[in-house]
Design a protein around this motif. Sequence first.
Motif, PDB file in Angstrom:
ATOM      1  N   GLN A  49       0.849  -1.187   0.000  1.00 53.55           N
ATOM      2  CA  GLN A  49       0.000   0.000   0.000  1.00 53.55           C
ATOM      3  C   GLN A  49       0.887   1.241   0.000  1.00 53.55           C
ATOM      4  N   LEU A  50       0.369   2.319  -0.519  1.00 57.89           N
ATOM      5  CA  LEU A  50       1.015   3.626  -0.392  1.00 57.89           C
ATOM      6  C   LEU A  50       0.355   4.319   0.788  1.00 57.89           C
ATOM      7  N   TYR A  51       1.151   4.663   1.760  1.00 61.72           N
ATOM      8  CA  TYR A  51       0.655   5.347   2.947  1.00 61.72           C
ATOM      9  C   TYR A  51       1.229   6.758   2.949  1.00 61.72           C
ATOM     10  N   VAL A 106      -3.537   5.714   0.401  1.00 64.70           N
ATOM     11  CA  VAL A 106      -4.031   6.394  -0.799  1.00 64.70           C
ATOM     12  C   VAL A 106      -4.077   5.469  -2.010  1.00 64.70           C
ATOM     13  N   ALA A 107      -3.376   4.324  -1.941  1.00 67.16           N
ATOM     14  CA  ALA A 107      -3.388   3.384  -3.068  1.00 67.16           C
ATOM     15  C   ALA A 107      -2.937   2.009  -2.614  1.00 67.16           C
ATOM     16  N   TRP A 108      -3.392   0.978  -3.355  1.00 69.33           N
ATOM     17  CA  TRP A 108      -2.968  -0.400  -3.160  1.00 69.33           C
ATOM     18  C   TRP A 108      -2.201  -0.819  -4.389  1.00 69.33           C
ATOM     19  N   GLY A 109      -1.176  -1.644  -4.196  1.00 65.57           N
ATOM     20  CA  GLY A 109      -0.369  -2.028  -5.346  1.00 65.57           C
ATOM     21  C   GLY A 109       0.065  -3.468  -5.325  1.00 65.57           C
ATOM     22  N   ALA A 132      -3.495   0.757  -7.701  1.00 63.43           N
ATOM     23  CA  ALA A 132      -4.926   1.081  -7.719  1.00 63.43           C
ATOM     24  C   ALA A 132      -5.175   2.188  -6.702  1.00 63.43           C
ATOM     25  N   TRP A 133      -5.556   3.355  -7.203  1.00 63.01           N
ATOM     26  CA  TRP A 133      -5.753   4.521  -6.349  1.00 63.01           C
ATOM     27  C   TRP A 133      -7.092   4.470  -5.651  1.00 63.01           C
ATOM     28  N   CYS A 134      -7.123   4.915  -4.401  1.00 58.28           N
ATOM     29  CA  CYS A 134      -8.350   5.036  -3.623  1.00 58.28           C
ATOM     30  C   CYS A 134      -8.934   6.427  -3.879  1.00 58.28           C
ATOM     31  N   GLY A 135     -10.073   6.694  -3.287  1.00 53.49           N
ATOM     32  CA  GLY A 135     -10.638   8.033  -3.347  1.00 53.49           C
ATOM     33  C   GLY A 135     -11.787   8.160  -4.312  1.00 53.49           C
ATOM     34  N   ASN A 148      -2.971   2.290 -12.516  1.00 54.17           N
ATOM     35  CA  ASN A 148      -1.821   2.633 -13.348  1.00 54.17           C
ATOM     36  C   ASN A 148      -0.803   1.512 -13.310  1.00 54.17           C
ATOM     37  N   VAL A 149       0.014   1.416 -14.361  1.00 55.26           N
ATOM     38  CA  VAL A 149       1.078   0.416 -14.439  1.00 55.26           C
ATOM     39  C   VAL A 149       2.411   1.137 -14.575  1.00 55.26           C
TER      40      VAL A 149
END
Length: 98
Positions: free
Chosen positions: A13-15, A29-32, A43-46, A52-53
């Motif tokens: 995850q992006l924290y 904010v996103a899972w990857g 995969a962006w949250c919100g 995106n790749v």
Amino acid sequence: MPTSATTMPCRFQLYRHRDATGVSGTGVVAWGTVYPNGKVSLAWCGPRPSINVYESLADVTAIHGHDGHTQIVVYDELPHPAAIDPARLLSRFDARAV
């Protein structure tokens, strides 16, 4: 770099600790996923989610790291551990402390 057919992708995850742009917010904010070939999906949250790749996890940190305000929290073993800046990485065990 050849990989084994049994190598599994790594989840992360992006924290974001601070949102300098005011777009993504803070927290997760996103899972990857990092795939065995080194490619990364994010995969962006919100309210406007997207996927995106990227060529590598190093590219993700360079683009979305926001000068250290965003960390990558991994949940599995990285297929390419050398592909990330260790200063921006939290191990899966540290994730509970975030």
